[in-house]
Design a protein around this motif. Structure first.
Motif, mmCIF file in Angstrom:
data_model
loop_
_atom_site.group_PDB
_atom_site.id
_atom_site.type_symbol
_atom_site.label_atom_id
_atom_site.label_comp_id
_atom_site.label_asym_id
_atom_site.label_seq_id
_atom_site.Cartn_x
_atom_site.Cartn_y
_atom_site.Cartn_z
ATOM 1 N N VAL A 109 0.845 -1.193 0.000
ATOM 2 C CA VAL A 109 0.000 0.000 0.000
ATOM 3 C C VAL A 109 0.881 1.244 0.000
ATOM 4 O O VAL A 109 1.765 1.390 0.845
ATOM 5 N N GLY A 110 0.661 2.116 -0.951
ATOM 6 C CA GLY A 110 1.407 3.358 -1.049
ATOM 7 C C GLY A 110 2.640 3.290 -1.931
ATOM 8 O O GLY A 110 3.220 4.328 -2.257
ATOM 9 N N PHE A 111 3.064 2.108 -2.339
ATOM 10 C CA PHE A 111 4.288 1.991 -3.130
ATOM 11 C C PHE A 111 4.165 2.677 -4.497
ATOM 12 O O PHE A 111 5.161 3.129 -5.052
ATOM 13 N N ASN A 112 2.933 2.734 -5.027
ATOM 14 C CA ASN A 112 2.745 3.356 -6.339
ATOM 15 C C ASN A 112 2.364 4.832 -6.226
ATOM 16 O O ASN A 112 1.934 5.442 -7.206
ATOM 17 N N CYS A 113 2.537 5.402 -5.024
ATOM 18 C CA CYS A 113 2.131 6.799 -4.814
ATOM 19 C C CYS A 113 3.314 7.682 -4.420
ATOM 20 O O CYS A 113 3.114 8.820 -3.984
ATOM 21 N N LEU A 114 4.517 7.184 -4.549
ATOM 22 C CA LEU A 114 5.669 7.931 -4.073
ATOM 23 C C LEU A 114 5.886 9.231 -4.835
ATOM 24 O O LEU A 114 6.546 10.153 -4.344
ATOM 25 N N HIS A 115 5.306 9.313 -6.020
ATOM 26 C CA HIS A 115 5.467 10.513 -6.843
ATOM 27 C C HIS A 115 4.533 11.640 -6.419
ATOM 28 O O HIS A 115 4.707 12.787 -6.824
ATOM 29 N N SER A 116 3.535 11.315 -5.596
ATOM 30 C CA SER A 116 2.519 12.308 -5.247
ATOM 31 C C SER A 116 2.123 12.168 -3.785
ATOM 32 O O SER A 116 1.528 11.157 -3.397
ATOM 33 N N ASP A 117 2.418 13.196 -2.978
ATOM 34 C CA ASP A 117 2.043 13.159 -1.566
ATOM 35 C C ASP A 117 0.534 13.147 -1.387
ATOM 36 O O ASP A 117 0.015 12.515 -0.458
ATOM 37 N N MET A 118 -0.202 13.840 -2.251
ATOM 38 C CA MET A 118 -1.654 13.864 -2.135
ATOM 39 C C MET A 118 -2.252 12.490 -2.436
ATOM 40 O O MET A 118 -3.168 12.041 -1.751
ATOM 41 N N GLU A 119 -1.730 11.827 -3.441
ATOM 42 C CA GLU A 119 -2.223 10.479 -3.759
ATOM 43 C C GLU A 119 -1.880 9.512 -2.634
ATOM 44 O O GLU A 119 -2.681 8.642 -2.279
ATOM 45 N N LEU A 120 -0.704 9.668 -2.064
ATOM 46 C CA LEU A 120 -0.309 8.829 -0.934
ATOM 47 C C LEU A 120 -1.250 9.057 0.242
ATOM 48 O O LEU A 120 -1.688 8.090 0.897
ATOM 49 N N LEU A 121 -1.588 10.309 0.517
ATOM 50 C CA LEU A 121 -2.478 10.621 1.632
ATOM 51 C C LEU A 121 -3.859 10.015 1.426
ATOM 52 O O LEU A 121 -4.417 9.395 2.342
ATOM 53 N N THR A 122 -4.427 10.161 0.251
ATOM 54 C CA THR A 122 -5.772 9.621 0.009
ATOM 55 C C THR A 122 -5.763 8.094 0.024
ATOM 56 O O THR A 122 -6.699 7.468 0.534
ATOM 57 N N THR A 123 -4.708 7.492 -0.491
ATOM 58 C CA THR A 123 -4.594 6.026 -0.481
ATOM 59 C C THR A 123 -4.483 5.501 0.944
ATOM 60 O O THR A 123 -5.146 4.524 1.324
ATOM 61 N N ALA A 124 -3.644 6.155 1.747
ATOM 62 C CA ALA A 124 -3.466 5.733 3.141
ATOM 63 C C ALA A 124 -4.752 5.914 3.942
ATOM 64 O O ALA A 124 -5.122 5.058 4.763
ATOM 65 N N ALA A 125 -5.447 7.028 3.719
ATOM 66 C CA ALA A 125 -6.691 7.286 4.440
ATOM 67 C C ALA A 125 -7.757 6.254 4.068
ATOM 68 O O ALA A 125 -8.491 5.759 4.936
ATOM 69 N N GLU A 126 -7.832 5.927 2.786
ATOM 70 C CA GLU A 126 -8.802 4.920 2.337
ATOM 71 C C GLU A 126 -8.494 3.566 2.963
ATOM 72 O O GLU A 126 -9.404 2.854 3.415
ATOM 73 N N HIS A 127 -7.217 3.212 3.021
ATOM 74 C CA HIS A 127 -6.847 1.925 3.596
ATOM 75 C C HIS A 127 -7.117 1.891 5.094
ATOM 76 O O HIS A 127 -7.564 0.872 5.633
ATOM 77 N N ALA A 128 -6.876 2.988 5.781
ATOM 78 C CA ALA A 128 -7.101 3.034 7.229
ATOM 79 C C ALA A 128 -8.550 2.721 7.580
ATOM 80 O O ALA A 128 -8.834 2.080 8.598
ATOM 81 N N ALA A 129 -9.475 3.149 6.732
ATOM 82 C CA ALA A 129 -10.890 2.925 7.006
ATOM 83 C C ALA A 129 -11.250 1.449 7.054
ATOM 84 O O ALA A 129 -12.195 1.048 7.757
ATOM 85 N N HIS A 130 -10.497 0.611 6.360
ATOM 86 C CA HIS A 130 -10.825 -0.821 6.298
ATOM 87 C C HIS A 130 -10.637 -1.534 7.629
ATOM 88 O O HIS A 130 -11.209 -2.614 7.836
ATOM 89 N N TYR A 131 -9.854 -0.956 8.542
ATOM 90 C CA TYR A 131 -9.686 -1.594 9.847
ATOM 91 C C TYR A 131 -11.006 -1.652 10.610
ATOM 92 O O TYR A 131 -11.223 -2.557 11.424
ATOM 93 N N LEU A 132 -11.880 -0.702 10.346
ATOM 94 C CA LEU A 132 -13.184 -0.703 11.005
ATOM 95 C C LEU A 132 -14.014 -1.922 10.613
ATOM 96 O O LEU A 132 -14.854 -2.378 11.394
ATOM 97 N N ASP A 133 -13.792 -2.447 9.424
ATOM 98 C CA ASP A 133 -14.578 -3.589 8.950
ATOM 99 C C ASP A 133 -14.488 -4.777 9.901
ATOM 100 O O ASP A 133 -15.464 -5.516 10.090
ATOM 101 N N MET A 134 -13.304 -4.979 10.494
ATOM 102 C CA MET A 134 -13.102 -6.102 11.410
ATOM 103 C C MET A 134 -13.214 -5.688 12.872
ATOM 104 O O MET A 134 -12.892 -6.461 13.773
ATOM 105 N N GLY A 135 -13.665 -4.447 13.111
ATOM 106 C CA GLY A 135 -13.926 -4.012 14.485
ATOM 107 C C GLY A 135 -12.763 -3.356 15.192
ATOM 108 O O GLY A 135 -12.836 -3.120 16.403
#
Length: 403
Positions: free
Chosen positions: A83-109
């Motif tokens: 996660v994030g390896f393909n976003c090193l060229h763009s801090d904004m893309e990295l931020l949105t990718t990381a934020a989207e991934h963080a939300a998935h932790y809620l799925d398992m409680g």
């Protein structure tokens, strides 16, 4: 909001045990916990102390078990599963990718997670976004980049979540920089890494005085140190230097277990990350991780029998096979012989105490944050129900997941 007809576990509900109680939530806090069901509208006529239930948001939980939101003390919202390896060229893309991934932790409680090193310190920013309600995600405890001796090229993709530092002075400076950038704790690498083919997990890669420099710097700023440790010598050096949490502790010896008990260091085993899946590299990973897994499960079983206060980490990414199938729960039960209730305490109460957030989360009681999950089953009696997604997830008093 009233969560009605909930099953409560005594050890997680401040002594209240019931098969059908209720929990009242107002705004983002728990304001009442009862061992009896909340009276419904047709019962209010015989109880003048009960207000109009038509004005209350009522959730009938039908006897399912309500427990505190889960806490993972070792994960990464980037790096894992690339996660994030393909976003090193763009801090904004990295931020949105990381934020989207963080939300998935809620799925398992998992309503609180500790990020143990993120690309470009992006977890620090995701933490702030979650705090102000800009995104729907768990609370994050972050270290920015992990401090590590030079073990490879700064251009290597795995180096994007670490802060290279050699010598005592460099470690002090790196620690100060990470804290200045918003780190809640410091993460250091005191042994080689199992995930990097050129690294040797058994090797101790930080000198004791370097580890002490990190600990002293952290303590001056009201922080603590978590140390990545596989090899026994690295674990021992970290404990003696005053490290608070020992991550992995994979190759720990009996003697060092005794030292951990005496010094009061917290072990955070991460068994799930050693799960070996089918695939073209299965033989490689079995050769590399198989002996480590067998040693670690044996020693964690002994640590458990000794009564060490164990934490719960996964070193896995939300949404992957290990997370979606509760592998960490399964390995602790089946390979370490831990009791179901104790595993449940490890990922709630224990982790809250270890992280220093027990005044807010980890228990169901009045005045605590309304981070709660509803489980279809009795996890204190059979942890296998935690291998699946919870029926309901509440974060700060808001229902964010519902099945």
């Amino acid at each position: 909001m009233i969560l009605n007809h909930v099953r409560l576990i005594r050890e997680l509900s401040s002594g209240i045990s019931t098969e059908s109680g209720f929990v009242r939530v107002e705004k983002d806090m728990i304001t009442e916990v009862s061992d009896r069901p909340y009276p419904l509208a047709d019962e209010t006529a015989v109880n003048t102390n009960i207000g109009n239930t038509e004005d209350i948001d009522m959730v009938d939980c039908k006897g399912k078990t309500l427990i505190p939101g889960l806490i993972d003390l070792h994960t990464h919202i980037t790096v894992l599963n690339q996660v994030g390896f393909n976003c090193l060229h763009s801090d904004m893309e990295l931020l949105t990718t990381a934020a989207e991934h963080a939300a998935h932790y809620l799925d398992m409680g998992f309503t609180t997670i500790r990020d143990c090193g993120s690309i470009h310190r992006v977890a620090n920013e995701v933490k702030h976004m979650a705090q102000i309600g800009l995104i729907e995600a768990p609370d994050l405890i972050t270290c920015g980049r992990a401090v590590m001796p030079t073990e490879g090229s700064e251009d290597h993709i795995m180096a994007q979540h670490v802060h290279f530092a050699d010598t005592v002075d460099e470690v002090r400076k790196a620690a100060r920089q990470e804290i200045a950038e918003g780190a809640d704790f410091l993460k250091v690498f005191t042994s080689g890494a199992a995930a990097v083919a050129t690294s040797v997990p058994e090797q101790s890669i930080m000198f004791p005085e370097e580890i002490r420099a990190a600990v002293e710097t952290a303590e001056r700023k009201g922080r603590y140190v978590a140390a990545h440790c596989h090899g026994d010598n690295a674990v021992r050096n970290s404990i003696l230097a005053g490290v608070r949490t020992i991550e992995h502790a994979t190759l720990i010896s009996d003697e060092t277990l005794e030292l951990a008990a005496v010094q009061g260091a917290y072990l955070i085993p991460t068994l799930a990350v050693m799960h070996i899946s089918d695939g073209p590299r299965k033989d490689y990973w079995e050769k590399r991780l198989g002996p480590m897994f067998r040693h670690c499960t044996e020693k964690m079983a002994k640590a458990y029998e000794m009564g060490l206060y164990l934490g719960f980490g996964t070193d896995c990414a939300a949404g992957d096979f290990c997370y979606d199938n509760g592998i960490e729960f399964r390995f602790r039960r089946e390979n370490c012989g831990m009791k179901d209730l104790d595993i449940l305490l490890q990922c709630t109460r224990n982790n809250a105490v270890i992280a220093g957030i027990e005044d807010r989360v980890g228990m169901i009681r009045k005045g605590m944050s309304a981070d709660l999950i509803l489980v279809d089953g009795k996890p204190d009696l059979d942890i296998r129900c935690m291998y699946h997604r919870p029926k309901l997830v509440m974060k700060r008093g808001k229902i964010v997941r519902r099945m």
